[in-house]
Design a protein around this motif. Structure first.
Motif, PDB file in Angstrom:
ATOM      1  N   VAL A 231     -16.136  26.524  64.359  1.00  0.00           N
ATOM      2  CA  VAL A 231     -15.612  25.366  65.097  1.00  0.00           C
ATOM      3  C   VAL A 231     -15.121  25.795  66.470  1.00  0.00           C
ATOM      4  O   VAL A 231     -15.383  25.125  67.483  1.00  0.00           O
ATOM      5  N   MET A 232     -14.416  26.916  66.528  1.00  0.00           N
ATOM      6  CA  MET A 232     -13.909  27.388  67.817  1.00  0.00           C
ATOM      7  C   MET A 232     -15.053  27.823  68.734  1.00  0.00           C
ATOM      8  O   MET A 232     -15.010  27.585  69.941  1.00  0.00           O
ATOM      9  N   ALA A 235     -16.568  24.720  70.168  1.00  0.00           N
ATOM     10  CA  ALA A 235     -15.676  24.129  71.170  1.00  0.00           C
ATOM     11  C   ALA A 235     -15.781  24.840  72.508  1.00  0.00           C
ATOM     12  O   ALA A 235     -15.650  24.216  73.570  1.00  0.00           O
ATOM     13  N   VAL A 236     -16.036  26.147  72.473  1.00  0.00           N
ATOM     14  CA  VAL A 236     -16.140  26.921  73.713  1.00  0.00           C
ATOM     15  C   VAL A 236     -17.565  26.902  74.265  1.00  0.00           C
ATOM     16  O   VAL A 236     -17.796  26.585  75.434  1.00  0.00           O
ATOM     17  N   PHE A 239     -18.713  22.846  74.839  1.00  0.00           N
ATOM     18  CA  PHE A 239     -17.947  21.937  75.682  1.00  0.00           C
ATOM     19  C   PHE A 239     -17.568  22.537  77.041  1.00  0.00           C
ATOM     20  O   PHE A 239     -17.391  21.783  78.005  1.00  0.00           O
ATOM     21  N   ALA A 270     -13.817  16.997  78.041  1.00  0.00           N
ATOM     22  CA  ALA A 270     -14.434  18.214  77.510  1.00  0.00           C
ATOM     23  C   ALA A 270     -13.450  19.378  77.546  1.00  0.00           C
ATOM     24  O   ALA A 270     -13.335  20.151  76.590  1.00  0.00           O
ATOM     25  N   PHE A 273     -10.647  18.714  74.879  1.00  0.00           N
ATOM     26  CA  PHE A 273     -11.088  18.965  73.505  1.00  0.00           C
ATOM     27  C   PHE A 273     -11.214  20.458  73.242  1.00  0.00           C
ATOM     28  O   PHE A 273     -10.745  20.971  72.214  1.00  0.00           O
ATOM     29  N   SER A 274     -11.842  21.181  74.166  1.00  0.00           N
ATOM     30  CA  SER A 274     -12.064  22.611  73.975  1.00  0.00           C
ATOM     31  C   SER A 274     -10.754  23.377  73.849  1.00  0.00           C
ATOM     32  O   SER A 274     -10.561  24.174  72.919  1.00  0.00           O
ATOM     33  N   THR A 275      -9.819  23.131  74.772  1.00  0.00           N
ATOM     34  CA  THR A 275      -8.551  23.867  74.744  1.00  0.00           C
ATOM     35  C   THR A 275      -7.717  23.488  73.526  1.00  0.00           C
ATOM     36  O   THR A 275      -7.070  24.353  72.920  1.00  0.00           O
ATOM     37  N   SER A 276      -7.738  22.214  73.143  1.00  0.00           N
ATOM     38  CA  SER A 276      -6.932  21.771  72.002  1.00  0.00           C
ATOM     39  C   SER A 276      -7.430  22.392  70.701  1.00  0.00           C
ATOM     40  O   SER A 276      -6.626  22.861  69.874  1.00  0.00           O
ATOM     41  N   VAL A 277      -8.738  22.401  70.494  1.00  0.00           N
ATOM     42  CA  VAL A 277      -9.300  22.998  69.283  1.00  0.00           C
ATOM     43  C   VAL A 277      -8.946  24.483  69.211  1.00  0.00           C
ATOM     44  O   VAL A 277      -8.556  25.007  68.155  1.00  0.00           O
ATOM     45  N   CYS A 278      -9.047  25.170  70.350  1.00  0.00           N
ATOM     46  CA  CYS A 278      -8.758  26.607  70.374  1.00  0.00           C
ATOM     47  C   CYS A 278      -7.288  26.884  70.073  1.00  0.00           C
ATOM     48  O   CYS A 278      -6.961  27.846  69.365  1.00  0.00           O
TER      49      CYS A 278
END
Length: 345
Positions: A231-232, A235-236, A239, A270, A273-278
């Motif tokens: 998932v991470m 996300a990177v 996105f 984008a 979402f990417s930073t939040s998931v990480c």
């Protein structure tokens, strides 16, 4: 197609709402990290003190995310036409736009993802916090210097040879223009050269992060751990390039046009979402898993521990044991963690 003022302000209002929401969430994450640190320094969670060794890196990562989100405020039209920035002179509005580009694309966003990279790499190789911060600063220097040169030192770059970029031998304005003048208002844009520099950084970072992520997956001890890493990675790897692409297409329009506002907003989403998931996977989940292990240790009904393990699955408990994303992955710490789990059972 130019937007009406109300529609453009709607984009700004939605952006402002998301900024406030995620800044508040970031503050709560900071409080969570500091709470876990205070607990590990007390008798309550002293067994898990080693699991909290990267607390400074986690804190800096969250601070970088908050700054990334706050930086979007200087771009939205709502601040330019109605609120604080409306009262500034044209020169100061221009300076705000250039400062936004240098700090946003040169420092905060690269700083966030470089800090994330070293936090993730700790699961493979232990590094001192001060060493991590030194590497992050040094690796940010190229992007900082490039953004300063593009947006501050020489905003109108001229080439020596005539004829490459028009009759006057100048690079087109959209390569270096950080602002668009509309009367007394100065609206922020994204220069193409700045986006190219950011794209080069994203390409290098994605390659390195993908390598480290796949290496961690090859060492994963359960499916849950693999899913988190995948998932991470998505996300990177997906996105971040999407964000660069959205920002790159904004040069074909201007602030106030429907295309520009939609593309800039999608680029912001984008990044968000990417930073939040990480942050959730690399900071919050390891702490939550450590606290879950602590709950088992503190349980007074040891006869029902096997039932509790069905509720708090071993898939989740394996996160702190493996040292993934937050802990040292050496044999000593892994062995000590397994011993603690055996003692609980």
């Amino acid at each position: 197609m130019p937007l009406t003022s109300s529609v453009a302000d709607t984009f700004g209002a939605v952006t402002l709402g998301l900024v406030l929401l995620f800044v508040l969430a970031g503050v709560c994450c900071l409080a969570y990290v500091l709470y876990f640190r205070s607990q590990t320094r007390s008798e309550n969670l002293h067994r898990f003190r080693d699991f909290n060794s990267p607390w400074m890196i986690r804190t800096v990562l969250i601070l970088f995310q908050i700054l990334c989100v706050l930086g979007e405020l200087s771009r939205i039209r709502l601040f330019k036409t109605h609120w604080f920035l409306h009262s500034l002179s044209s020169k100061w509005q221009e300076n705000v736009c250039r400062f936004h580009l240098v700090t946003f694309l040169g420092i905060t966003e690269p700083g966030f993802f470089l800090t994330l990279y070293f936090l993730v790499r700790r699961s493979l190789r232990h590094e001192a916090n001060i060493r991590v911060f030194t590497f992050v600063l040094l690796l940010c220097l190229p992007t900082i210097i490039a953004e300063v040169c593009i947006n501050v030192i020489n905003p109108r770059i001229e080439i020596l040879k005539q004829g490459y970029f028009g009759n006057e031998g100048k690079i087109p304005k959209y390569f270096t223009a950080a602002i668009l003048e509309e009367g007394r208002m100065e609206f922020c844009t994204y220069p193409l050269l700045s986006i190219i520099v950011h794209g080069v950084f994203v390409s290098a970072f994605v390659s390195c992060f993908l390598y480290v992520g796949l290496k961690i997956i090859s060492m994963a001890i359960n499916k849950s751990l693999e899913r988190r890493v995948w998932v991470m990675i998505v996300a990177v790897v997906v996105f971040l390039p999407l964000r660069v692409m959205f920002l790159g297409f904004t040069v074909m329009s201007k602030p106030g046009d429907l295309a520009f506002e939609v593309l800039a907003f999608l680029g912001f989403l984008a990044m968000l979402f990417s930073t939040s998931v990480c942050v959730v996977i690399s900071v919050l989940r390891p702490i939550a898993d450590s606290l879950a292990v602590h709950w088992i240790f503190e349980s007074r009904e040891f006869g029902t521990v096997s039932q509790q393990l069905n509720i708090i699955s071993m898939e989740h408990l394996n996160m702190p044991v493996s040292g993934f994303l937050s802990d040292n992955a050496d044999d000593f710490s892994v062995g000590a963690s397994q011993s603690l789990l055996r003692a609980a059972v």
